[in-house]
Design a protein around this motif. Structure first.
Motif, PDB file in Angstrom:
ATOM      1  N   GLU A 190       0.971  -1.152  -0.030  1.00 16.32           N
ATOM      2  CA  GLU A 190       0.053   0.026  -0.008  1.00 16.32           C
ATOM      3  C   GLU A 190       0.918   1.190  -0.142  1.00 16.32           C
ATOM      4  O   GLU A 190       0.594   2.095  -0.795  1.00 16.32           O
ATOM      5  N   THR A 191       1.867   1.255   0.980  1.00 16.11           N
ATOM      6  CA  THR A 191       2.714   2.136   1.000  1.00 16.11           C
ATOM      7  C   THR A 191       3.341   2.694  -0.316  1.00 16.11           C
ATOM      8  O   THR A 191       3.618   3.641  -0.960  1.00 16.11           O
ATOM      9  N   LEU A 193       2.785   1.752  -3.422  1.00 10.51           N
ATOM     10  CA  LEU A 193       1.821   2.151  -4.356  1.00 10.51           C
ATOM     11  C   LEU A 193       1.665   3.693  -4.340  1.00 10.51           C
ATOM     12  O   LEU A 193       1.530   4.370  -5.314  1.00 10.51           O
ATOM     13  N   THR A 194       1.379   4.061  -2.979  1.00  5.34           N
ATOM     14  CA  THR A 194       1.216   5.676  -2.818  1.00  5.34           C
ATOM     15  C   THR A 194       2.450   6.347  -3.042  1.00  5.34           C
ATOM     16  O   THR A 194       2.158   7.653  -3.993  1.00  5.34           O
ATOM     17  N   LEU A 195       3.317   5.849  -2.936  1.00  7.29           N
ATOM     18  CA  LEU A 195       4.601   6.738  -3.171  1.00  7.29           C
ATOM     19  C   LEU A 195       5.019   6.576  -4.745  1.00  7.29           C
ATOM     20  O   LEU A 195       5.335   7.717  -5.105  1.00  7.29           O
ATOM     21  N   ALA A 197       2.728   6.418  -6.975  1.00  5.37           N
ATOM     22  CA  ALA A 197       1.795   7.361  -7.666  1.00  5.37           C
ATOM     23  C   ALA A 197       2.275   8.886  -7.383  1.00  5.37           C
ATOM     24  O   ALA A 197       1.996   9.744  -8.498  1.00  5.37           O
ATOM     25  N   GLY A 198       2.774   9.038  -6.241  1.00  8.69           N
ATOM     26  CA  GLY A 198       3.193  10.450  -5.995  1.00  8.69           C
ATOM     27  C   GLY A 198       4.390  10.794  -7.108  1.00  8.69           C
ATOM     28  O   GLY A 198       4.548  12.038  -7.182  1.00  8.69           O
TER      29      GLY A 198
END
Length: 200
Positions: A190-191, A193-195, A197-198
């Motif tokens: 999850e982390t 993917l978030t990073l 995407a950023g």
């Protein structure tokens, strides 16, 4: 699908069992997949002692695996409170990725197995974190919002998933060990993917 590298060395199967559960946690996150790799045994005499392709199990890791993945989980059995030589040997050879910043800003986590309850799990996990910090990775542990951390009587630490194998090297994981390893993989994915995407 974005891939997270699950890299491990396992002598008697316990760390491999943890790696499989970490990978399962990664696969539970939509858009994420685990790329499972291992490292060969080494010898103090001649260093490389294995064939280039393993006889069974996942392939050996290559530098491109580090380049292509958006996160990393590494696992090793404990050797006197430290990671095993094969994992250390691989990490020691990563000067190129360090110079190039290959791993900078990517999240990472660690996992281990010991023969005894107080056999150096936490120092081993910390020892694996040190090179990751030098590579500029964002090191993650397991928060106490994971209820199993408070109730486990086997493995499981805030520094990463773990297993108590016993003197016979039993690779069978307890329910809490399984749950924490899955939670670690899910949290890492999850982390990551978030990073990712950023950065996109």
């Amino acid at each position: 699908m974005k891939e997270i590298l699950v890299l491990y060395y396992s002598h008697r199967g316990s760390v491999r069992a943890l790696a499989e559960q970490v990978a399962l946690g990664i696969h539970l996150v939509p858009g994420a997949a685990a790329r499972v790799r291992t490292v060969p045994k080494v010898s103090t005499v001649c260093e490389a002692v294995e064939d280039e392709i393993p006889a069974s199990g996942p392939p050996y890791v290559e530098v491109r695996d580090l380049e292509e993945c958006i996160g990393l989980a590494i696992g090793s059995p404990t050797r006197f409170g430290n990671m095993a030589a094969p994992m250390k040997y691989f990490l020691d050879g990563l000067a190129g990725p360090w110079v190039n910043g290959t791993l900078v800003g990517k999240p990472a986590s660690v996992f281990t197995s010991t023969a005894s309850q107080h056999g150096g799990q936490e120092t081993t996990l910390l020892s694996m974190m040190l090179p990751l910090l030098h590579h500029g990775m964002l090191v993650m542990g397991l928060p106490y919002t994971e209820a199993a951390l408070n109730r486990t009587r086997t493995g499981g630490t805030p520094y990463g998933a773990s297993h108590v194998a016993g003197a016979d090297g039993n690779p069978g994981l307890s329910a809490d060990e399984i749950g924490l390893a899955i939670a670690q993989g899910r949290r890492l994915a999850e982390t990551a993917l978030t990073l990712a995407a950023g950065r996109a």
